[in-house]
Design a protein around this motif. Structure first.
Motif, mmCIF file in Angstrom:
data_model
loop_
_atom_site.group_PDB
_atom_site.id
_atom_site.type_symbol
_atom_site.label_atom_id
_atom_site.label_comp_id
_atom_site.label_asym_id
_atom_site.label_seq_id
_atom_site.Cartn_x
_atom_site.Cartn_y
_atom_site.Cartn_z
ATOM 1 N N GLU A 10 106.150 -62.520 -20.479
ATOM 2 C CA GLU A 10 106.908 -62.285 -19.238
ATOM 3 C C GLU A 10 107.167 -63.597 -18.502
ATOM 4 O O GLU A 10 108.260 -63.823 -17.985
ATOM 5 N N LEU A 46 112.488 -58.147 -23.094
ATOM 6 C CA LEU A 46 112.105 -58.507 -21.721
ATOM 7 C C LEU A 46 113.253 -59.230 -21.005
ATOM 8 O O LEU A 46 113.541 -58.955 -19.839
ATOM 9 N N GLN A 48 116.336 -58.983 -21.508
ATOM 10 C CA GLN A 48 117.370 -57.990 -21.188
ATOM 11 C C GLN A 48 116.971 -57.158 -19.959
ATOM 12 O O GLN A 48 117.773 -56.919 -19.060
ATOM 13 N N ASP A 49 115.721 -56.750 -19.939
ATOM 14 C CA ASP A 49 115.233 -55.928 -18.823
ATOM 15 C C ASP A 49 115.230 -56.673 -17.498
ATOM 16 O O ASP A 49 115.445 -56.088 -16.436
ATOM 17 N N LEU A 50 114.921 -57.950 -17.574
ATOM 18 C CA LEU A 50 114.743 -58.717 -16.328
ATOM 19 C C LEU A 50 116.007 -59.440 -15.872
ATOM 20 O O LEU A 50 116.008 -60.091 -14.824
ATOM 21 N N GLU A 51 117.048 -59.331 -16.625
ATOM 22 C CA GLU A 51 118.268 -60.071 -16.287
ATOM 23 C C GLU A 51 118.936 -59.492 -15.039
ATOM 24 O O GLU A 51 119.185 -58.298 -14.936
ATOM 25 N N ARG B 155 105.266 -66.737 -11.339
ATOM 26 C CA ARG B 155 106.053 -66.082 -12.384
ATOM 27 C C ARG B 155 105.752 -64.586 -12.443
ATOM 28 O O ARG B 155 106.646 -63.778 -12.698
ATOM 29 N N VAL B 159 108.627 -61.807 -12.019
ATOM 30 C CA VAL B 159 108.823 -60.732 -12.994
ATOM 31 C C VAL B 159 108.842 -59.378 -12.282
ATOM 32 O O VAL B 159 109.736 -58.557 -12.495
ATOM 33 N N ARG B 162 112.073 -59.161 -10.157
ATOM 34 C CA ARG B 162 113.254 -58.952 -11.003
ATOM 35 C C ARG B 162 113.276 -57.533 -11.557
ATOM 36 O O ARG B 162 114.346 -56.900 -11.611
ATOM 37 N N ARG B 163 112.119 -57.059 -11.981
ATOM 38 C CA ARG B 163 112.039 -55.719 -12.577
ATOM 39 C C ARG B 163 112.496 -54.666 -11.552
ATOM 40 O O ARG B 163 113.282 -53.774 -11.869
ATOM 41 N N ALA B 166 116.305 -55.073 -10.887
ATOM 42 C CA ALA B 166 117.100 -54.573 -12.022
ATOM 43 C C ALA B 166 117.092 -53.043 -12.050
ATOM 44 O O ALA B 166 118.133 -52.412 -12.269
ATOM 45 N N LYS B 170 120.420 -50.904 -11.604
ATOM 46 C CA LYS B 170 120.870 -50.007 -12.685
ATOM 47 C C LYS B 170 120.979 -48.570 -12.195
ATOM 48 O O LYS B 170 121.905 -47.846 -12.566
#
Lengths: 254, 173
Positions: A10, A46, A48-51, B155, B159, B162-163, B166, B170
């Motif tokens: 990650e 990952l 792709q998921d976090l983009e 980081r 993460v 961002r998760r 996203a 979506k």
């Protein structure tokens, strides 16, 4: 085969997306991108998921920002900026601080002991004009709420704030906490019938001793300040000193 | 360039960093008014500690970046300090009982952008990290330094942030 744990993958994925890989990570990511093993697949998944495309958010944020003043001059702010009066006032305050700061920096030398709190407050207060005050429009309910809030700010001092409206025709506009040299200053702003600003400021005293009352003329405004029972006070406005003295007595009559 | 030796240099410095400072303050506080107050408070602190700031920047390999980092860190400290203290908290009559953690207080203009809206909805720590790296363009090293955490923790926050963004983006599509 799995060799890298989730946390490492990650971290690499987010560093890759943010373009902040160090040299070692770059080599590792290169291997993950081209490899066909489990780690490689997990990495690509990952990514792709976090983009997320942050550019529109950056643009939106930039559009909100207040432009910094290049020619610090409080009088021109209200016409130059199509912003809310509160924002104008805040920016005006920044400008004032810059003007003072730059002046002291360049000339007299600024240090932590710089301006007294009375000077800072007067400089800040001098920026209030009828236009900025007019923009702070409150309903009757909000005005009463504000007065109640102000009362909580100054609950130790217990000034009779209603006297300001009843006897001096001053209308409550806002209450806020400022800071000077690490000390909080409660500032209660009122407007007179001509729209001129008046403020009562209260701050914890540096020391516990009561001090002599003092009248000064600072930043084009008359001020009345004193220290009592662990708090320091200041009245500041365009009215003459004698009136400020009377107001001081009336506000703290009890 | 050192921090500022005269008024014009100070003006230049302010022009250079004020937008970032205000943007960061906005992401932290999520309102126009509080952002302006935070930026103002940061400038006040910068002026109060100007000699120290000038010395600090003179020692840095990249003075401009060092000053920007100092301003953002100071802004963050002011925000944390204001949130912690019930007394040293800028407030107005209009926001008497408001808690800064309410997304409903965020600016409507900002909310029109889905990603920024999702950023503002993040928990404070993640929002802080995303703001510095993804909205203001700081490197992971610089952001970790400003936040006073190690790079691994930064980081991790990025993460998580961002998760969530996203997922929110979506689900809105």
């Amino acid at each position: 085969m799995r060799q890298l744990n989730d946390e490492t993958l990650e971290g690499l994925a987010v560093a890759y997306l943010d373009n902040h890989l160090d040299a070692e990570e770059r080599i590792l990511v290169q291997g993950l991108k081209t490899g066909r093993d489990d780690d490689g697949k997990r990495f690509l998944s990952l990514v792709q998921d976090l983009e997320v495309d942050f550019r529109p958010a950056q643009d939106a944020l930039e559009g909100l920002s207040l432009e910094p003043p290049t020619q610090p001059h409080s009088a021109s702010l209200s016409t130059r900026l199509a912003r809310s009066p509160l924002s104008q006032l805040a920016l005006a305050a920044v400008v004032a601080l810059m003007v003072f700061g730059a002046g002291l920096w360049a000339g007299r030398g600024w240090d932590d002991a710089g301006m007294s709190w009375q000077e800072s407050i007067a400089a800040y207060q001098a920026l209030y004009g009828p236009n900025t005050l007019q923009g702070i429009a409150l309903s009757e309910e909000e005005r009463l709420e504000g007065l109640a809030l102000a009362q909580t700010f100054v609950r130790f001092a217990k000034p009779d704030l209603t006297a300001l409206s009843k006897e001096y025709g001053l209308e409550f506009r806002r209450a806020q906490i400022l800071e000077d040299g690490g000390l909080p200053i409660a500032q209660l702003v009122f407007a007179d019938q001509q729209g001129q600003a008046f403020a009562l400021c209260i701050s914890p005293a540096d020391d516990g001793f009561d001090s002599q009352q003092k009248s000064s003329f600072l930043s084009g405004l008359n001020t009345r300040s004193w220290q009592e029972k662990g708090l320091q006070y200041m009245l500041v406005g365009k009215m003459d000193t004698a009136k400020l003295v009377t107001m001081q007595r009336r506000l703290f009559a009890s | 360039m050192t921090v500022a030796n005269d008024k014009s240099e100070w003006d230049e410095l302010l022009t250079q960093h004020y937008s970032s400072l205000w943007s960061y303050a906005f992401v932290l506080s999520r309102t126009h008014h509080d952002a302006s107050d935070l930026a103002q408070e940061t400038c006040t602190r910068a002026m109060t500690h100007s000699v120290r700031l000038r010395d600090f920047s003179a020692e840095a390999s990249n003075p401009s970046s060092a000053v920007k980092g100092w301003l953002l860190k100071t802004c963050r400290n002011a925000w944390i300090s204001n949130r912690r203290s019930s007394f040293v908290r800028t407030s107005t009559a209009l926001e008497a009982a408001a808690d800064v953690e309410s997304l409903e207080r965020a600016d409507s203009q900002a909310l029109s952008n889905e990603v920024l809206r999702a950023c503002l909805a993040l928990p404070a720590e993640q929002r802080d990290a995303i703001a510095l790296v993804n909205l203001l363009g700081h490197s992971h090293d610089d952001a970790a330094q400003i936040l006073e955490i190690d790079k691994a923790r930064l980081r991790y926050l990025l993460v998580q942030g961002r998760r969530a963004i996203a997922k929110s983006w979506k689900s809105s599509q």
